[in-house]
Design a protein around this motif. Sequence first.
Motif: not given
Length: 329
Positions: A33, A36, A40, A64, A67-68, A71, A78, A97, A99
């Motif tokens: 997290e 990320k 970002e 998308n 997946t996160e 990314e 991203m 958003n 998946s």
Amino acid sequence: MATIKDIANMVGVSIATVSRVLNYDNSLSVSDETKKRIFEAAEELDYQKKPKRKPIMYKVGIVNWYTEKEELDDLYYMAIRLGVEKRLEYHNMKFTNFSIEHLRSLQNEGFQGIIAIGKFSENQAEELKSVSSNLVFVDSSPNDDQFDSVIVDFEKATRNILQYFLDQGHTKIGYLGGREIYKDHTSKIDDPRRTSFERFLSDMGLYQEAYVYEGKFSVEDGYHLMKQAVKDHEDEIPTAFFAGNDSIAVGALRALQDAGVRVPDQVSIVGVNDISISKYMSPPLSTVKVYTELMGETAVDLLLEQFSGRQVSKKVSIATQLKIRGSSK
């Protein structure tokens, strides 16, 4: 250009943490997290803010294929997603958003339009069409006659990189790339970077299959692929490598540094995408700038054209730009 300090202030972590995350330091213990948020923030600080416009009452689904978690290994998608989101926010449009694994859950969401980011098979495209006929694909074109799409001319980008290497006097040129398959497992995905690399160098009489290494489009695989190349060729290692994306290039740089191979004095590397962290590498990464934010913005603009009644499908190719930094000469 945003600085590491700007990113640290935005996320609320130390400058050292930001630096180690951007350089994919595996010894750092930090949550996905936090990674990320840092990635970002780096993207958003590079993004030119624009004033919002009057509300347009549409609800859009962003699908998308990454997946996160994926990314974080390949920031390309991203960056495209953030471009889409910022453009939708600019028009005050609602979006959600999803998946690709949750396509069926879109049926009852009441979306007026869908933007699909990534690579989708024709079967998946038809499934998305059943959710909304207003549909735009970004980074793939499942069917030019039916669907709008925004793509990049990776064939031309590849030729530009290889011509640059030749102009610098390189004749032993290697390739580090990734293999991909559609998420519905219907078929493998042909990579224009790989095919263009072989075609261009074959025409020059310089193609060597032994210089080609493929895995996944990730930092980890970039490291292992380059490590294998060093082991295989030792003192005869190619003097230049084209990496299929920046993530692979970042891993390859680290592998060369661990092996004591000097970049760019002994080996030059050029990647693709110019993700936000490329300029923070040591040395800074030479790469092909892909205008990911513009890709996302263009996808939203195409969707708005569909809302306005355009019936004929449109395919938009976004230009690229070779950026030479410290990893090549």
